[in-house]
Design a protein around this motif. Structure first.
Motif, short mmCIF file in Angstrom:
data_model
loop_
_atom_site.label_atom_id
_atom_site.label_comp_id
_atom_site.label_asym_id
_atom_site.label_seq_id
_atom_site.Cartn_x
_atom_site.Cartn_y
_atom_site.Cartn_z
N ASP A 35 1.40 -6.05 3.62
CA ASP A 35 0.47 -6.99 4.25
C ASP A 35 1.25 -8.24 4.67
O ASP A 35 1.74 -9.00 3.86
CB ASP A 35 -0.63 -7.38 3.26
N ARG A 61 -6.25 -8.16 9.19
CA ARG A 61 -5.00 -8.19 8.43
C ARG A 61 -3.91 -7.51 9.25
O ARG A 61 -4.16 -6.52 9.95
CB ARG A 61 -5.16 -7.46 7.09
N PHE A 110 0.86 -1.19 0.00
CA PHE A 110 0.00 0.00 0.00
C PHE A 110 0.89 1.23 0.00
O PHE A 110 1.77 1.36 0.87
CB PHE A 110 -0.90 -0.01 1.24
N THR A 141 -10.82 -5.57 8.33
CA THR A 141 -11.33 -5.24 7.01
C THR A 141 -12.47 -6.17 6.65
O THR A 141 -12.78 -7.13 7.38
CB THR A 141 -10.22 -5.35 5.95
N LEU A 150 -7.53 -1.02 0.02
CA LEU A 150 -7.47 -1.10 1.47
C LEU A 150 -8.42 -0.11 2.10
O LEU A 150 -9.13 -0.44 3.06
CB LEU A 150 -6.04 -0.84 1.95
N GLU A 189 -11.88 -1.56 1.70
CA GLU A 189 -12.18 -2.73 2.52
C GLU A 189 -12.25 -2.40 4.00
O GLU A 189 -12.90 -3.12 4.76
CB GLU A 189 -11.11 -3.80 2.28
N SER A 190 -11.57 -1.33 4.41
CA SER A 190 -11.54 -1.01 5.84
C SER A 190 -12.62 -0.02 6.22
O SER A 190 -12.55 0.59 7.28
CB SER A 190 -10.17 -0.46 6.22
#
Length: 503
Positions: free
Chosen positions: A200, A175, A111, A170, A135, A138-139
């Motif tokens: 990650d 994660r 990221f 997430t 990210l 998803e978060s």
């Protein structure tokens, strides 16, 4: 920039050349400071403000100069063209750099965020690569500062690199991300840009946890574990292996497992093992090996072939447990179940079993077998006068003499008390079993010393032959027992062949 300035000076000379058509300056085109200001602005735009130009035209038409308005318009045109060229080139460079950044960061599985300090001093995200955008999606938040706000602030504050690891919840689950914030080098202070990168490490942490678990299990298991490569060289052993064999890890790594070989197995044994591994991928069985100190030990061994993604064998894993004590206990139980604990001769059950097999074989081969039934003469008097210990010692000595008087293939058994039976197999002639009976009588008649006392005993023997006298196990034993009683009645310490007179 030097090239632009040179072109500018050349154009000034062209415009400043006197013209026959303009020898005088009309009143409405009198000298004005505006062209001078426009020229200075034009030069500032063209030359980047590094060098300022002075007046380049005459103060009036009488000096042969161009009209100030015309000159000013020319300067402005030059400035616009030059500025446009500079801006287009600058924008092009920015776009190329942005495209290169996008391409590099898009290929980066991590990221990537770029933060810029605003006029108020607060960081603002000005770039996110595709992974960073996912990210944020998803978060459940679009604010990238929530991931590592402290790191970004610290990097802006001191210009140093900062990193930490955090867990994120997430849509795909929890994660683990490793964050690092780094200030971008800039001649301007305070620092205006910071790059935040995240890796990650969820799978890496899971893999590490699995490795740690496997290591702990390997270290704590009581079973011996030995791993070899495809060539059969040891690459790993656990502590249980070292405890069982007496070898240290460094003494076996790189060597073949054959260093444990006991020498008790034939080549055919190992040939069958490798054939099973090749065709079935696994083998299990019992193996006798040798410890470092030379002691033999038995182990239950299971070997599995591990294959890589191409299907080729990469390693062999052997898992074994020391079963020496269990085998000894099993053998002891079997011995107790089939042998007399005092004399270690076959007991009644084992004798009946062997006699049954002998009858079966004799029936198939049309052969003959002999059975002798023995009873000691005078044993009760020794047992009553000297005690049970002396009687037990005498029975043990008689047992040794009986075994020594017959062949190894024959079976000597103690039925109980002072009664014994002997299976003679095969019997080619009746005289063969008669000769054995004579040797037995002579051996038993020799005095037996127990402590300071000496005892004399005799033995009465009854003989039966298959198939002459009986064709079954019980029938043979009955005939032999009957013959033995005949020997007792005829004076003891002798043998009697069934259905015959005394010898």
């Amino acid at each position: 920039m030097v090239d632009v300035r040179a072109r500018y000076i050349m154009l000034l000379h062209v415009f400043a050349r006197p013209s026959p058509m303009s020898r005088s300056t009309p009143a409405h085109m009198s000298t004005s400071p505006a062209p001078a200001r426009a020229g200075r602005l034009a030069w500032a735009a063209v030359a980047g403000g590094l060098v300022r130009a002075g007046p380049v035209w005459g103060s009036g038409a009488g000096e042969g100069g161009l009209a100030p308005t015309v000159v000013a318009a020319g300067f402005l045109a030059i400035a616009m063209v030059a500025a446009t060229i500079v801006v287009v080139r600058y924008v092009g460079r920015l776009r190329r750099r942005a495209a290169a950044l996008d391409a590099a960061c898009a290929a980066d599985p991590g990221f990537v965020f770029v933060f810029r300090r605003t006029s108020s001093g607060a960081p603002r995200c000005v770039y996110r690569n595709p992974a960073a955008k996912r990210l944020c999606s998803e978060s459940f938040t679009a604010d990238p500062l929530r991931f590592a706000a402290e790191l970004v602030a610290a990097a802006f504050a001191d210009g140093q690199a900062h990193s930490n690891e955090s867990a994120l919840d997430t849509a795909a689950g929890r994660r683990t991300v490793r964050w690092s914030a780094c200030a971008v080098a800039d001649a301007v202070r305070p620092i205006r840009r910071v790059t935040l990168r995240g890796r990650d490490r969820t799978e890496a942490r899971d893999d590490e946890a699995q490795r740690q678990l496997a290591t702990a299990v390997l270290a704590q298991t009581r079973d011996c574990v030995l791993v070899t490569d495809a060539t059969g060289r040891i690459v790993l052993v656990n502590q249980a292996f070292c405890d069982t064999t007496g070898y240290r890890r460094e003494e076996v790594i790189g060597h073949s497992p054959s260093l444990l070989a006991s020498g008790l197995h034939e080549r055919s044994f190992f040939r069958a093992m490798w054939e099973a591994l090749e065709h079935e991928g696994a083998w299990q069985g019992e193996v006798w090996n040798r410890r470092k100190n030379g002691d033999l030990f038995a182990e239950a061994l299971s070997i599995t072939a591990l294959r890589d993604e191409t299907g080729r064998v990469s390693h062999y894993v052997g898992v074994s447990s020391d079963i020496t004590a269990q085998k000894a206990q099993t053998e002891q139980l079997q011995h107790l179940a089939h042998y007399d604990p005092l004399t270690h001769l076959a007991n009644r059950a084992l004798f009946h079993d062997r006699l049954g097999h002998a009858v079966y074989r004799a029936d198939r081969t049309q052969g003959r077998i002999g059975v002798m039934f023995l009873d000691l003469d005078g044993f009760k008097a020794v047992n009553d006068s000297a005690g049970h210990d002396a009687g037990d010692h005498l029975l043990q000595e008689v047992a040794r003499r009986l075994v020594a008087s017959v062949r190894k293939a024959d079976t000597v058994s103690r039925l109980g008390g002072d009664e014994f039976t002997i299976l003679v197999e095969p019997v080619l002639e009746v005289n063969q079993i008669v000769a054995a009976a004579e040797r037995i009588i002579a051996a038993v008649n020799r005095p037996v010393t127990v402590g300071e006392e000496t005892f004399h005993v005799g033995v009465s023997i009854g003989i039966a032959v298959y198939p002459d006298h009986a064709t079954s196990v019980d029938g043979l034993l009955e005939c032999a027992d009957h013959a033995m009683y005949q020997a007792k009645q005829q004076g003891k310490n002798r043998y009697v062949l069934h259905a015959s007179g005394a010898a």
